[in-house]
Design an enzyme around this catalytic site. Structure first.
Site, PDB file in Angstrom:
ATOM      1  N   GLU A 128       0.812  -1.216   0.000  1.00  0.00           N
ATOM      2  CA  GLU A 128       0.000   0.000   0.000  1.00  0.00           C
ATOM      3  C   GLU A 128       0.852   1.275   0.000  1.00  0.00           C
ATOM      4  O   GLU A 128       0.624   2.158  -0.833  1.00  0.00           O
ATOM      5  CB  GLU A 128      -0.971   0.008   1.184  1.00  0.00           C
ATOM      6  CG  GLU A 128      -2.038  -1.057   1.110  1.00  0.00           C
ATOM      7  CD  GLU A 128      -1.677  -2.310   1.911  1.00  0.00           C
ATOM      8  OE1 GLU A 128      -0.495  -2.694   1.929  1.00  0.00           O
ATOM      9  OE2 GLU A 128      -2.588  -2.900   2.515  1.00  0.00           O
ATOM     10  N   CYS A 186      -2.637  -3.653   7.162  1.00  0.00           N
ATOM     11  CA  CYS A 186      -2.105  -3.875   8.510  1.00  0.00           C
ATOM     12  C   CYS A 186      -2.317  -2.608   9.341  1.00  0.00           C
ATOM     13  O   CYS A 186      -2.763  -1.576   8.837  1.00  0.00           O
ATOM     14  CB  CYS A 186      -0.620  -4.243   8.438  1.00  0.00           C
ATOM     15  SG  CYS A 186       0.469  -2.850   8.044  1.00  0.00           S
TER      16      CYS A 186
HETATM   17 ZN   LIG Z   1       0.708  -2.595   5.817  1.00  0.00          ZN
END
Ligand SMILES: [Zn+2]
Length: 134
Positions: free
Chosen positions: A59, A93
């Site tokens: 990301e 995350c």
């Molecule tokens: Zn991450």
């Protein structure tokens, strides 16, 4: 897998994340692909970069590519695992949730929730985020 509020643009974003990890998959190095849709309509992709200690997720790589190209507004993002077939959509995350909160709290994040592919605002993935005192 079923879908909830996922349109053709979201499908295109998922396909872009899948394509970038299929093209660049390397065990223990690049295992997740991400795609970011910006307000310009452009899609930017990235893969994670593993090292023995820590490596950035896909990301921030995709977001960094978008920002480097002058983009300032992220509309949507998705990450896809290259390890599974069919490729699983990965939730961001904790670090990436904070990053999304800081850079694009109102962007859509495509995730799997209750066995459905759904979109959720980044700000809702990290309630009481650091910096939520503005
Ligand atoms: Zn991450």
């Amino acid at each position: 897998m079923s879908y909830l509020n996922i349109d053709d643009t979201d499908q295109k974003l998922i396909a872009a994340a899948t394509e970038v990890i299929e093209k660049n998959y390397l065990e223990f190095r690049h295992t997740v692909g991400a795609a970011v849709l910006c307000s310009s309509g452009e899609i930017y992709t990235g893969v994670n970069i593993e090292s023995c200690g820590y490596g950035p997720c896909a990301e921030p790589i995709a977001i960094g590519r978008a920002i480097s190209d002058g983009e300032r507004k992220i509309v949507a993002i998705v990450a896809v695992s290259g390890q599974s077939e069919p490729h699983a959509i990965m939730p961001p995350c904790g670090n990436c949730r904070q990053l999304l909160y800081d850079y694009a709290p109102d962007c859509w994040v495509i995730i799997v929730h209750n066995s459905k592919i759904v979109k959720i605002k980044a700000r809702n993935l990290i309630p009481d985020a650091y910096g939520n005192f503005k």
